[in-house]
Design a protein around this motif. Structure first.
Motif, short mmCIF file in Angstrom:
data_model
loop_
_atom_site.label_atom_id
_atom_site.label_comp_id
_atom_site.label_asym_id
_atom_site.label_seq_id
_atom_site.Cartn_x
_atom_site.Cartn_y
_atom_site.Cartn_z
N GLY A 37 -0.68 4.60 7.38
CA GLY A 37 -1.11 5.46 6.28
C GLY A 37 -1.57 4.72 5.05
O GLY A 37 -1.72 5.32 3.98
N VAL A 38 -1.80 3.42 5.14
CA VAL A 38 -2.18 2.63 3.97
C VAL A 38 -3.69 2.66 3.77
O VAL A 38 -4.46 2.51 4.71
N SER A 39 -4.10 2.85 2.52
CA SER A 39 -5.51 2.77 2.16
C SER A 39 -5.64 1.96 0.89
O SER A 39 -4.66 1.73 0.19
N ALA A 40 -6.83 1.50 0.59
CA ALA A 40 -7.05 0.64 -0.56
C ALA A 40 -7.94 1.33 -1.58
O ALA A 40 -8.93 1.96 -1.21
N PRO A 41 -7.61 1.23 -2.86
CA PRO A 41 -8.48 1.78 -3.88
C PRO A 41 -9.78 0.98 -3.97
O PRO A 41 -9.77 -0.23 -3.74
N GLY A 65 0.80 -1.22 0.00
CA GLY A 65 0.00 0.00 0.00
C GLY A 65 0.83 1.27 0.00
O GLY A 65 0.41 2.29 -0.53
N ASN A 66 2.02 1.21 0.58
CA ASN A 66 2.89 2.40 0.65
C ASN A 66 4.05 2.25 -0.32
O ASN A 66 5.20 2.06 0.07
N LYS A 67 3.74 2.33 -1.61
CA LYS A 67 4.75 2.08 -2.65
C LYS A 67 5.26 3.38 -3.26
O LYS A 67 5.84 3.36 -4.35
N ASP A 68 5.06 4.50 -2.59
CA ASP A 68 5.47 5.78 -3.15
C ASP A 68 6.94 6.08 -2.93
O ASP A 68 7.49 7.00 -3.54
N THR A 69 7.60 5.35 -2.04
CA THR A 69 9.03 5.52 -1.82
C THR A 69 9.79 4.50 -2.65
O THR A 69 9.21 3.54 -3.17
N LEU A 70 11.09 4.70 -2.78
CA LEU A 70 11.90 3.78 -3.58
C LEU A 70 11.89 2.39 -3.00
O LEU A 70 11.69 1.40 -3.71
N ILE A 71 12.07 2.29 -1.69
CA ILE A 71 12.09 0.98 -1.06
C ILE A 71 10.70 0.34 -1.13
O ILE A 71 10.57 -0.88 -1.26
N GLY A 72 9.65 1.17 -1.07
CA GLY A 72 8.30 0.65 -1.23
C GLY A 72 8.05 0.16 -2.64
O GLY A 72 7.41 -0.88 -2.86
N ALA A 73 8.57 0.89 -3.64
CA ALA A 73 8.42 0.47 -5.04
C ALA A 73 9.13 -0.85 -5.29
O ALA A 73 8.63 -1.71 -6.02
N TRP A 74 10.30 -1.02 -4.69
CA TRP A 74 11.02 -2.28 -4.85
C TRP A 74 10.23 -3.45 -4.26
O TRP A 74 10.17 -4.53 -4.85
N GLN A 75 9.62 -3.23 -3.10
CA GLN A 75 8.81 -4.29 -2.51
C GLN A 75 7.55 -4.53 -3.33
O GLN A 75 7.08 -5.67 -3.44
N HIS A 76 7.01 -3.47 -3.93
CA HIS A 76 5.84 -3.62 -4.80
C HIS A 76 6.19 -4.53 -5.98
O HIS A 76 5.41 -5.43 -6.34
#
Length: 719
Positions: free
Chosen positions: A699-703, A467-478
């Motif tokens: 801070g995670v939310s779902a579409p 849900g929190n993929k806006d950071t670089l480390i979050g994008a990598w986990q995404h």
């Protein structure tokens, strides 16, 4: 779910050990490159230079040049004596053949060895000494010394002596410069080197008869070139390394008896000159330093060979895994997305569900989690099991006053105990489990339980997303979640050996859980443990791609490290716990002989070996072949990019995060490798690891429906 426990004594060592292993591997590769002349090698051809500064006595003198003591003199070999000299060895193929011929004809020679070859083949050097031959120095890396400083010359000599001491327990006072010829060819560039060599206590030995065997002109021509004129003595230049030497060996076998019949003796240099031997035994520290050097070189070759095998294994595993994922995930998608697809005869499943939410100090997240469940399109009851929280998690849920939401309090006992407590208090036969930092979409529960229309299904894995993929480390986990976890789950679903129901979103039949004894705290990966147990009990475990859940991934390297350390170590524990399945019959045996090997190879062995790609990338960039190395690495990256793009298309995710895929492969994979290596070390040393609570931001939310833009409502919940 247990509180964090600190073992500060051990943490530094456990962090350092994986790094130390990486450093040792790189050091061994560097050492191999060094002794294979891939580092500091110098193969330049020197242009013609004037010789007006070379003494006439040297230009007109013999091939043995003595500049010790500041005076320049030369010596020649007496008549009817031949000193055979062999350069550039020892070679593992040709030097033993040369030695065999010399032994056959009772002849001695001088071998001018390079340190690189002596370090790699010390047993051949020892044989030279044992059979009465002299060993001289030919530098370590075979550079043209006229291009180098005195410091580099000293270094070449000392390293050459180190290798000789380790190989045969001697040091030598005989030296032949690389690319040297006869005394008459000495010039203003090579003469200063010869003078300096003498000041270091060495005799410089060139030649006065060149067989030109390196040209491979034919056996007869080599013999003619090597034959001295008029009964004169000679120092004959030949080679036992540096290429194919079949002609040299054949010529030697004919040359020796021919010349012996003509009254020639084949001596080593000091025998021919009636002088003290140039090979002097060493002892003490000098000897042990040499032996340590040889041991390190042998270890570097062995380790490099092992790494090459590992690289081959990881190549096969990576390509095999990608091939399976691409093929079987496509099969899974086509099967489950058919217009008239039904999970089973009892579809659709409409019976109510109990949702278990174990929570330990989830005050920042729990309200989001519970409110997302209240929007469920499927009838549910929610049980929040507060596992001894100290931050008021239970009070937050109770204060919400929501219908069908119950709070169960217990003393801190860990996540498995919390889930078992929830199971005991659940009213319904279908059980959904989720983490306290996760939010569901309205359709998640409904989609998650539909596979239970098939009475053979005992558990269902949902589609966990970052849900929190806006950071670089979050994008990598995404990328990792979409590409790795979800493609894997499609593949394992088709193969009927799903290894893990994710703790963030999974569903179970109560009867399946009760038959295997509920959740266990035997391992740190209780979700993997229970999934394997359900497989072994004969149930099917499937993947429901539309059951999406949005979880809060770690946002710092330290938190990510802690999470993956627990996951990888827990997976190893689960594999070990269920190892008996390898030898059992029925469903347990099928899972043991299909699922356990695949999980071990793809989730333990492959990640552990994956950094070999990057290690050999660095090695290839530094030592060559650079172009082929770059092409190979980008080829692997291209395969990964294809798989990633395919997985993102299957999950209907935008491809934008894949821009960071190359950086993920370079940095993120190394972190995962160190974590896995640390887990191996913990397992092998018998260490114990406790469940560690990760810090959450809530801070995670779902579409809505899993697509479109998020529309935040109060308290961060999306509509």
């Amino acid at each position: 779910m247990a509180p964090r426990t600190s073992r500060r004594r051990w943490l530094p060592l456990r962090y350092l050990l994986p790094v130390l292993v990486l450093v040792v591997m790189l050091a061994m590769l560097m050492l191999r490159g060094y002794v294979h002349s891939e580092i500091l090698a110098d193969f330049r051809v020197r242009p013609a230079v004037e010789n007006d500064k070379v003494p006439v006595s040297i230009l007109e003198g013999g091939p043995v040049i003595d500049t010790r003591g500041g005076k320049a003199t030369t010596l020649r070999v007496p008549d009817h004596r031949i000193v055979l000299t062999f350069d550039d060895g020892p070679d593992p193929v040709w030097t033993p053949k040369v030695l065999d011929i010399l032994k056959k004809h009772d002849a001695h020679a001088v071998f001018f060895i390079t340190g690189t070859m002596a370090s790699r083949y010390p047993d051949i050097v020892q044989r030279m000494v044992d059979e009465g031959h002299e060993v001289g120095l030919h530098t370590f890396n075979h550079p043209d010394l006229s291009y180098h400083s005195h410091k580099r010359i000293d270094w070449e000599l000392s390293q050459n002596q180190l290798a000789l001491a380790g190989a045969a327990g001697i040091r030598s006072s005989l030296f032949r410069p690389p690319y040297s010829s006869m005394s008459q060819n000495m010039d203003n560039a090579s003469w200063p080197v010869t003078e300096y060599i003498g000041s270091r206590g060495y005799l410089t030995v060139v030649n006065d008869t060149d067989s030109e065997d390196w040209r491979r002109p034919g056996v007869d021509r080599i013999i003619r070139n090597a034959t001295p004129k008029g009964g004169k003595g000679a120092i004959v230049l030949m080679h036992d390394s540096g290429g194919e030497r079949h002609q040299t060996v054949e010529a030697l076998d004919r040359f020796l008896p021919q010349m012996q019949q003509r009254g020639y003796q084949f001596k080593n240099l000091t025998e021919a000159l009636d002088a003290p031997s140039g090979d002097i035994p060493v002892s003490g520290l000098e000897l042990w330093k040499g032996k340590a050097w040889i041991w390190l070189v042998q270890a570097s070759d062995d380790i490099t060979g092992t790494l090459v095998v590992g690289l081959s294994v990881i190549g096969v595993l990576v390509l095999g895994r990608f091939g399976l994922m691409l093929a079987l995930s496509g099969v899974h998608a086509r099967r489950t997305r058919r217009r008239r697809f039904r999970w089973g005869p009892d579809a659709p499943v409409t019976e109510p569900v109990s949702v278990l939410v174990p929570a330990y100090n989830e005050a920042k997240c729990i309200e989001n989690t519970v409110r997302s469940l209240m929007r469920s399109e499927h009838p549910i009851e929610v049980l929040v099991i507060d596992d001894g929280s100290t931050d008021g998690t239970a009070r937050i849920v109770e204060a919400m006053g929501l219908p069908n939401v119950r709070v169960i309090r217990q003393l801190n006992a860990g996540k498995p105990a919390a889930l078992n407590r929830g199971l005991a208090n659940a009213r319904h036969d279908l059980i959904v489990m989720m983490d306290g930092d996760t939010v569901f979409e309205p359709a998640t529960v409904r989609e998650l339980v539909q596979p239970f229309a098939d009475p053979r299904v005992g558990a269902v894995a949902g589609n966990a997303k970052v849900g929190n993929k806006d950071t670089l480390i979050g994008a990598w986990q995404h990328i990792e979640y979409v590409m790795g976890f979800n493609l894997d789950r499609r593949m394992y679903d088709v193969l009927q050996c799903m290894p893990t129901i994710p703790g963030a979103v999974g569903a179970f039949r109560r009867s399946a859980l009760e038959r295997v004894g509920g959740m266990s705290d035997d391992t740190l990966a209780e979700d993997t443990d229970i999934t394997m147990a359900i497989h072994r009990d004969g149930w099917r475990v499937v993947y429901a791609e539309k059951a999406r859940a949005w979880t809060e991934a770690p946002e710092s390297v330290q938190q990510l490290w802690s999470q993956r350390y627990r996951w990888s170590y827990g997976t190893m524990q689960a594999i070990w716990k269920h190892r008996r399945a390898l030898f059992e019959r029925g469903p347990s045996g099928r899972f043991g002989r299909v699922g356990l090997p695949l999980v071990s190879l793809f989730m333990v062995v492959a990640p552990l070996l994956a950094p070999l790609f990057d290690i050999f990338l660095i090695y290839g960039l530094v030592f060559g072949p650079t172009e082929k190395t770059i092409v190979a690495w980008f080829g692997v990256l291209a395969i990964q990019a294809v798989c990633a793009a395919y997985s993102f298309r299957l999950d209907r995710e935008p491809l934008t995060p894949l821009i960071s895929l190359p950086l993920q492969q370079i940095l993120y994979r190394q972190l995962m490798y160190v974590v896995l290596l640390q887990s191996w070390i913990t397992a092998l040393t018998g260490g114990r690891l406790r469940w560690q609570k990760l810090r959450r931001n809530g801070g995670v939310s779902a579409p809505p429906g899993g697509s479109g833009e998020r529309r935040p409502l109060a308290n961060g919940i999306s509509a």
